[in-house]
Design a protein around this motif. Structure first.
Motif, short mmCIF file in Angstrom:
data_model
loop_
_atom_site.label_atom_id
_atom_site.label_comp_id
_atom_site.label_asym_id
_atom_site.label_seq_id
_atom_site.Cartn_x
_atom_site.Cartn_y
_atom_site.Cartn_z
N GLY A 26 0.90 -1.14 -0.18
CA GLY A 26 -0.02 0.17 0.08
C GLY A 26 0.66 1.17 -0.04
O GLY A 26 0.14 2.53 0.38
N TRP A 27 2.23 1.17 -0.40
CA TRP A 27 2.97 2.29 -0.40
C TRP A 27 2.52 3.53 -1.41
O TRP A 27 2.61 4.59 -0.93
N GLU A 28 2.19 3.24 -2.59
CA GLU A 28 1.78 4.09 -3.43
C GLU A 28 0.69 5.04 -2.95
O GLU A 28 0.42 6.29 -3.09
N GLU A 29 -0.49 4.12 -2.47
CA GLU A 29 -1.73 4.75 -1.95
C GLU A 29 -1.25 5.79 -0.66
O GLU A 29 -1.59 7.09 -0.68
N ALA A 30 -0.37 5.46 0.01
CA ALA A 30 0.14 6.09 1.27
C ALA A 30 0.79 7.57 1.00
O ALA A 30 0.46 8.44 1.55
N LEU A 31 1.73 7.31 -0.20
CA LEU A 31 2.37 8.46 -0.40
C LEU A 31 1.44 9.45 -1.05
O LEU A 31 1.67 10.54 -0.98
N VAL A 32 0.61 8.88 -1.91
CA VAL A 32 -0.66 9.87 -2.31
C VAL A 32 -1.35 10.72 -1.43
O VAL A 32 -1.14 11.82 -1.35
N HIS A 33 -1.56 10.10 -0.07
CA HIS A 33 -2.18 10.79 0.74
C HIS A 33 -1.32 11.68 1.53
O HIS A 33 -1.80 12.88 1.80
N ARG A 41 2.05 17.62 -5.51
CA ARG A 41 1.28 16.84 -6.07
C ARG A 41 1.97 15.30 -6.04
O ARG A 41 1.18 14.32 -6.41
N ASP A 42 3.21 15.21 -5.89
CA ASP A 42 3.83 13.91 -5.95
C ASP A 42 4.70 13.69 -4.66
O ASP A 42 5.17 14.66 -4.19
N ALA A 43 4.81 12.64 -4.52
CA ALA A 43 6.00 12.08 -3.42
C ALA A 43 6.74 10.92 -4.01
O ALA A 43 6.26 10.05 -4.63
N VAL A 44 7.97 10.92 -3.56
CA VAL A 44 8.78 9.95 -4.09
C VAL A 44 9.74 9.62 -2.79
O VAL A 44 10.35 10.10 -2.28
N LEU A 45 9.68 8.13 -2.55
CA LEU A 45 10.38 7.43 -1.52
C LEU A 45 11.37 6.69 -2.09
O LEU A 45 11.30 5.89 -3.02
N ILE A 57 9.96 4.33 -5.01
CA ILE A 57 8.24 4.11 -4.90
C ILE A 57 7.82 5.49 -5.12
O ILE A 57 8.18 6.43 -4.47
N VAL A 58 6.86 5.65 -6.08
CA VAL A 58 6.40 7.05 -6.51
C VAL A 58 4.85 6.97 -6.55
O VAL A 58 4.33 6.08 -6.84
N THR A 59 4.37 8.15 -6.52
CA THR A 59 2.98 8.45 -6.57
C THR A 59 2.57 8.29 -8.29
O THR A 59 3.75 8.78 -8.75
N PRO A 60 1.66 7.77 -8.76
CA PRO A 60 1.28 7.53 -9.91
C PRO A 60 1.71 8.77 -11.05
O PRO A 60 2.25 8.43 -12.24
N GLU A 134 15.63 8.79 1.01
CA GLU A 134 15.17 10.08 1.03
C GLU A 134 13.63 10.17 0.64
O GLU A 134 13.24 9.38 -0.12
N LEU A 135 12.89 11.09 1.19
CA LEU A 135 11.40 11.29 0.86
C LEU A 135 11.41 12.54 0.32
O LEU A 135 11.93 13.78 0.71
N SER A 136 10.96 12.89 -0.91
CA SER A 136 10.96 13.90 -1.75
C SER A 136 9.23 14.33 -2.04
O SER A 136 8.70 13.28 -2.49
N LEU A 137 8.94 15.56 -1.68
CA LEU A 137 7.68 16.07 -2.05
C LEU A 137 7.98 17.04 -3.14
O LEU A 137 8.88 17.93 -3.00
N LYS A 138 7.28 17.03 -4.28
CA LYS A 138 7.18 17.76 -5.46
C LYS A 138 5.95 18.74 -5.54
O LYS A 138 4.83 17.86 -5.60
N ARG A 139 5.94 20.09 -5.56
CA ARG A 139 4.86 20.75 -5.77
C ARG A 139 4.55 21.28 -7.13
O ARG A 139 5.48 21.60 -7.89
N ARG A 140 3.39 21.49 -7.43
CA ARG A 140 3.09 21.95 -8.96
C ARG A 140 3.65 23.50 -9.04
O ARG A 140 3.85 24.18 -8.01
N VAL A 141 4.02 23.78 -10.41
CA VAL A 141 4.52 25.29 -10.44
C VAL A 141 3.86 26.14 -10.03
O VAL A 141 4.41 27.32 -9.40
N GLU A 142 2.54 26.21 -10.34
CA GLU A 142 1.59 27.32 -9.92
C GLU A 142 1.36 27.69 -8.62
O GLU A 142 0.94 28.44 -8.41
N HIS A 143 1.54 26.56 -7.77
CA HIS A 143 1.36 26.65 -6.36
C HIS A 143 2.59 27.44 -5.43
O HIS A 143 2.18 27.46 -4.40
N GLY A 144 3.66 27.51 -6.09
CA GLY A 144 4.69 28.35 -5.31
C GLY A 144 5.37 27.41 -4.36
O GLY A 144 5.06 26.37 -4.11
#
Length: 363
Positions: A26-33, A41-45, A57-60, A134-144
């Motif tokens: 259930g890693w993908e679903e947990a990373l989405v949450h 938008r994204d999370a990369v473990l 392991i990445v969000t879809p 490492e855990l990486s969170l990636k935010r949309r361009v327009e969200h700043g």
């Protein structure tokens, strides 16, 4: 418009990550949450070397982009050179780049921006001398960019995130040890393999019987001749693929003694990220006393999750009985025996009756 972060929402999403660690699934679903709760938008473990991502392991939504990055089809990630591997807490882009540097950085401008993301909040969950998680969170361009107050919220759940890494590693290693313990009752050497089929560090050639036809060389299982090596490589590849299946190779040493290499996939997602055994290679001598090699029904049930009937059918098949004889012995219809056999094949990962016989009786 960016959603305001909620500490309660972030903590709830971390609970999902803890559940994924405990269940090894259930890693993908947990990373989405977690990404959604963090306003990303994204999370990369991922497991990284000093300047390279090893696996993730990445969000879809970012799966294709991460695959391109892993394959070297993108500009180099300047973050590896600039940030290093042993930072503490979450780091955001403003910690390490000026606006002018981001505006001319190829990784940000030619890779991240075209893929719809730009801003980061990253943290190291498990440091190491050569590799780290490492855990990486990636935010949309327009969200700043992530703001210091948002970083503070993420930092507040760092103890729980570090616990996620420890729990995941502990659960995966415990399952591998338990499976190795059951397989070890059959006799023979057991070698742990990673998701690339390499021998995990810390195991030496001395752990394989010196009289055996198999050696460990540069983290690889090596046979004595080319034909046998192809069989070993196929067995390993079968077990470490997704989904993994039992791999079997027949080998003979220089004295003519016969051996069977079984490569068993170990269940559980994220084994490659947490550097836990993906498969167990078991080498046994085929010419030993058959009575010593015959597993008991309890062992079969525990090792592969079979029902009592499925285990009976599998054991009798390993003793040389055909379906009709098995049905007569168990006082069931042949069609029922075939159904039990089908379920046993599926649960053990064997694709043919001969593989199941080799798995259980080493003949």
């Amino acid at each position: 418009m960016r959603t305001m972060l909620s500490l309660d929402g972030i903590r709830a999403s971390v609970d999902d990550l803890v559940s994924a660690a405990i269940l090894a699934d259930g890693w993908e679903e947990a990373l989405v949450h977690f990404a959604m709760a963090a306003g990303a938008r994204d999370a990369v473990l991922m497991r990284n070397e000093a300047r390279k991502m090893v696996t993730a392991i990445v969000t879809p939504e970012c799966a294709r982009a991460v695959a391109d990055f892993a394959a070297g089809r993108t500009p180099p990630n300047s973050r590896y050179q600039r940030i290093g591997t042993h930072y503490v807490g979450f780091r955001i882009d403003q910690d390490d780049y000026s606006a002018e540097e981001l505006a001319r950085d190829p990784f940000y401008q030619e890779f991240l921006r075209p893929n719809g993301v730009f801003w980061h909040a990253n943290t190291v969950l498990a440091p190491g001398p050569d590799e780290y998680i490492e855990l990486s969170l990636k935010r949309r361009v327009e969200h700043g960019p992530f703001q210091p107050a948002e970083r503070a919220m993420l930092d507040s759940v760092l103890p729980e995130l570090h616990a996620v890494a420890r729990i995941a590693k502990g659960v995966l290693d415990a399952e591998a040890r338990g499976m190795a313990g059951m397989l070890g009752r059959r006799g023979g050497a057991i070698v742990e393999l990673d998701s690339w089929g390499r021998v995990l560090p810390g195991q030496s050639a001395g752990e394989v019987d010196p009289a055996s036809p198999l050696r460990i060389l540069r983290r690889r299982l090596v046979a004595g001749d080319r034909v046998s090596q192809l069989a070993v490589d196929r067995a390993v590849a079968s077990a470490v693929s997704r989904p993994g299946r039992l791999g079997v190779a027949a080998l003979t040493n220089i004295e003519g003694r016969r051996y069977l290499l079984q490569v068993h996939p170990v269940p559980g997602r994220a084994r490659d990220v947490f550097a836990s055994a993906t498969a167990l290679a078991l080498l046994v001598e085929r010419d030993r006393d058959p009575a010593a090699l015959r597993p008991d029904l309890t062992w079969i049930r525990n090792a592969y999750g079979l029902t009592e009937r499925e285990a009976h059918v599998a054991a009798l098949l390993a003793e040389g009985l055909d379906i009709e004889a098995i049905a007569a012995r168990l006082k069931i219809q042949p069609s029922t025996a075939r159904s039990y056999l089908k379920d046993a094949l599926q649960k053990t990962g064997a694709t043919r009756q001969a593989e199941l016989v080799a798995l259980l009786a080493h003949v």
